[in-house]
Design a protein around this motif. Structure first.
Motif, mmCIF file in Angstrom:
data_model
loop_
_atom_site.group_PDB
_atom_site.id
_atom_site.type_symbol
_atom_site.label_atom_id
_atom_site.label_comp_id
_atom_site.label_asym_id
_atom_site.label_seq_id
_atom_site.Cartn_x
_atom_site.Cartn_y
_atom_site.Cartn_z
ATOM 1 N N ARG A 197 54.877 -0.275 -31.005
ATOM 2 C CA ARG A 197 56.155 0.205 -31.541
ATOM 3 C C ARG A 197 56.072 0.296 -33.057
ATOM 4 N N ASN A 198 56.566 1.407 -33.567
ATOM 5 C CA ASN A 198 56.666 1.587 -35.018
ATOM 6 C C ASN A 198 57.902 0.831 -35.510
ATOM 7 N N ASN A 241 42.861 -9.347 -28.053
ATOM 8 C CA ASN A 241 43.468 -10.283 -28.996
ATOM 9 C C ASN A 241 43.191 -9.921 -30.454
ATOM 10 N N HIS A 242 42.688 -8.716 -30.662
ATOM 11 C CA HIS A 242 42.499 -8.210 -32.033
ATOM 12 C C HIS A 242 43.062 -6.787 -32.150
ATOM 13 N N LEU A 243 44.033 -6.473 -31.302
ATOM 14 C CA LEU A 243 44.593 -5.120 -31.342
ATOM 15 C C LEU A 243 45.337 -4.849 -32.646
ATOM 16 N N PHE A 247 45.659 -1.277 -34.829
ATOM 17 C CA PHE A 247 46.944 -0.603 -35.033
ATOM 18 C C PHE A 247 47.720 -1.301 -36.152
ATOM 19 N N PRO A 248 47.165 -1.280 -37.381
ATOM 20 C CA PRO A 248 47.831 -1.978 -38.495
ATOM 21 C C PRO A 248 49.213 -1.385 -38.763
#
Length: 729
Positions: A197-198, A241-243, A247-248
């Motif tokens: 979500r943005n 666990n590093h998504l 998606f910063p």
């Protein structure tokens, strides 16, 4: 072993030994008013019953735990291939309106429904065996599979560094929105479905992330740990666990694992005017884009994501398999790299066949000297492939008296000494013919590569007859001796593959018999040229004569039984579904012929049914080696006829393949084959029995709870002892 694999396809033969050809058309009219209409077992359900037997090995706590994990991987790999070929073929025929006859007279849609129901049950059971049995037992042995949530801060920090350096650079997240269509999902790949979500717009987006297949499926958690204590985390858990790194600035709402199985069947329309290799290469490109036929998802997937996948992949609810994580337990094959011999079967080193050992008559182990003295019956992997078949071809390549070598190649290993021997022979000026079967399923590209390499070296490479696969295992060496030409032959039940020869049980005959040599010469001429040869002395050859020759012998046994003469039939094979052969066996049983069937995989024959097959016993043996040899034995009123070869009793083998059986003639070989059947059918041998109602029951302990004999272990002991006796001589 039922099935195994390494970095290539060469150890993947099946089951299921390649039991998956798209083989839907019956060979002959099968109506027989004297036999009941419901006399066949369903082929697809019989195959699923076979894979259940594989699963039962994984469930057996008496087996070493790494071997049980390997059986879990075998089960998963087998089922993948079953869907890619058999289920895909059924679905394609339904969608295209083609007739799909089944050997039990049921509608194709009903067959697919039953497959889905049974496959769902087995996959749930498969996942439970891993979670509730194998995984805890691995942990008890020091091999622990952990999740990210269970790790401490220090370990997580170390894994974050590993992720940043080794994993993150190769990841490719793909967004799905009006500007980015739903991506292609490759067959058998693991994928993460991600919803983000943005925070500025509150808009929710979907993305797909493929788990890279070139990276280790199970990542070592600790550095420098001992081989006795190891911790692993699945690659997909580590990535999930590093998504945030991928998606910063976005909020990760959901992530789930899914996997798609596609139709990977290959259909080649053979045209004599078209280059077969080019046609096959085009079809292999199409294979990657076959339609989906199974969607596996983790059981935590939300309905919104599932609806999206079902819609975009165009699969039905019946084709969705909801399972506990981790998906794709075929990844357990990678545990083979762990150095823990205490958690595996005891190591077995094959012995050299007694007749091929150095002796006063054969000081240097000359294969030709040994063969010229007597026929040699080989039994792999108990007896070494390297010191027998491989040595035979390598010596032929180096021997200046050898003028020609002719050989069939169906599947071989990536660094095959067999291929190198043929190249060496051609480069030294010998006449060399290699019949390469480039349509061997899932080995097509490898075989194309080898065919081209052989051609460059001067080998005469041919691809057999239009419309037929060449499946027979033949090698012929022509040698000049004292002014005359002599034939040395090998006929086997398994491929010329040094790697699979270590885990596949197979038989082979080495002979200098002139009649066998002439038979093979005629057969090779037919395969490479335009000769039409209908007469063979010691061979039964498909597609023209094999079924007819076997039925004739089955009918002879029936007549002998009716006349009160000695009779009996014993058959060992991978699969039996051919209606003509089954019906002939039923009629022989009704005539009073005792019949033993020793089958590894599919069995369409019903056993022990009063009035139909009460004289037929069916057994199945699975274990550390894949039972792969085919044997056909007939009592023949006290003058036994015994054949070995490459053919199963399936339509494809009898009608659409070149197959060859060779008759054994040495009395000691007939005794050895009889002893194999005696041991396999013995009630003290661990095996599965086919019951009259069509179910398979495992018999592995006696009435006191003691383990029954493992036939493969017994044979290892017997043949190894025989080899040691030979060495002392």
């Amino acid at each position: 072993m039922i099935k195994a694999m390494d970095e290539s396809n060469e150890l993947q033969d099946t089951v299921i030994g390649g039991d998956f050809d798209d083989d839907f058309e019956p060979a002959f009219e099968r109506d027989d008013p004297a036999l009941p209409d419901d006399r066949y077992l369903d082929r697809e359900m019989s195959w699923l019953a076979f894979n259940q037997r594989v699963l039962e090995l994984a469930e057996d706590p008496r087996l070493p735990v790494l071997e049980r994990a390997n059986f879990l991987a075998i089960f998963a790999s087998n089922l993948d291939e079953f869907f890619m070929v058999r289920v895909a073929g059924l679905k394609r025929r339904i969608l295209t309106g083609l007739a799909v006859p089944t050997n039990v007279g049921r509608a194709p849609a009903e067959v697919l429904s039953d497959i889905s129901r049974r496959a769902h049950e087995l996959q749930v059971r498969h996942a439970a065996v891993y979670q509730e049995s194998v995984r805890p037992d691995l942990a008890a042995a020091g091999l622990t599979f952990v999740t990210w949530d269970s790790l401490d801060a220090e370990t997580r920090a170390r894994l974050r560094d590993y992720f940043s350096l080794q994993i993150f650079p190769v990841l490719m997240p793909l967004a799905v929105d009006p500007a980015h269509p739903f991506p292609y999902i490759s067959g058998l790949s693991l994928n993460l479905s991600i919803r983000v979500r943005n925070p500025k717009t509150s808009k929710v987006e979907f993305a797909r992330l493929k788990v890279p297949q070139m990276l280790p499926r199970f990542v070592a958690v600790d550095d420098g740990e001992s081989s006795e204590q190891k911790r692993f985390i699945t690659l997909e858990d580590l990535i999930a666990n590093h998504l945030g790194d991928l998606f910063p600035g976005m909020e990760v709402l959901e992530h789930h694992v899914f996997r798609v199985t596609r139709n990977e069947d290959v259909e080649i329309e053979e045209d004599e005017s078209e280059n077969l290799i080019k046609a096959l290469e085009k079809e292999l490109l199409r294979r990657r884009f076959g339609p989906p036929i199974r969607l596996e998802i983790t059981d935590d997937m939300d309905p919104l994501t599932l609806d999206l996948l079902v819609r975009e992949l165009d699969v039905t609810d019946q084709e969705v398999y909801r399972l506990p994580a981790p998906l794709d337990l075929g990844g357990l094959f990678s545990l083979a790299k762990i150095d823990r011999p205490d958690l595996r079967y005891p190591k077995h080193v094959p012995t050299t066949a007694l007749q091929l050992m150095p002796s006063e008559h054969n000081a240097e182990g000359d294969v030709f000297t040994s063969i010229s003295r007597s026929d040699i019956l080989l039994h792999h992997p108990y007896e070494s492939f390297a010191t027998s078949v491989q040595a035979f071809l390598e010596q032929a390549a180096a021997d200046p008296h050898v003028l020609a070598i002719k050989q069939t190649l169906y599947r071989t290993s990536g660094d095959s000494p067999i291929v190198e021997a043929l190249i060496d022979a051609a480069e030294s000026g010998k006449q060399v013919l290699a019949l390469v079967e480039i349509k061997a399923r899932f080995d097509e590209q490898a075989n194309i590569t080898w065919a081209r390499k052989l051609e460059k070296a001067g080998v005469h490479v041919v691809y057999g007859l239009v419309g037929l696969k060449t499946h027979c295992k033949l090698a012929l060496v022509v040698r000049q001796e004292k002014g005359t030409l002599r034939h040395y032959s090998h006929i086997g039940t398994g491929n010329y593959n040094p790697k699979t020869s270590r885990i596949y049980e197979d038989l082979g005959l080495l002979t200098a018999d002139d009649q066998v040599g002439k038979d093979l010469t005629r057969l090779f001429n037919e395969l490479s040229g335009y000769a039409i040869e209908k007469k063979f002395k010691r061979l039964l050859v498909a597609p023209l004569h094999l079924r007819r020759g076997l039925v004739k012998r089955i009918e002879t046994e029936a007549r002998n039984a009716e006349a009160g003469l000695p009779s009996g039939i014993r058959i060992k094979l991978n699969s039996i579904v051919d209606e003509v052969i089954i019906d002939a066996l039923y009629r022989a049983s009704q005539a009073g012929v005792p019949i033993d069937i020793w089958v590894r995989g599919i069995c369409g024959l019903k056993a022990g049914q009063p009035g139909l097959s009460e004289n037929i016993r069916v057994r199945s043996i699975l274990g550390r080696y894949l039972e792969h040899s085919r044997i056909f034995s007939f009592v023949n009123n006290g003058e036994p006829e015994v054949f070995i070869g490459s053919a199963d009793m399936m339509h494809r083998n009898l009608d659409r393949r070149v197959e060859a059986l060779v008759r054994l003639t040495a009395p000691e070989h007939l005794v050895e084959i009889a002893s194999l059947f005696d041991r396999a059918m013995d009630e003290r041998t661990s095996s599965w029995w086919l019951d009259p109602d069509g179910t398979w029951t495992r018999h592995s302990v006696d009435e006191n709870g003691n383990s029954l004999d493992d036939m493969q272990d017994k044979l290892m002991q017997i043949i190894s002892q025989r080899g040691r006796v030979g060495t002392r001589r």
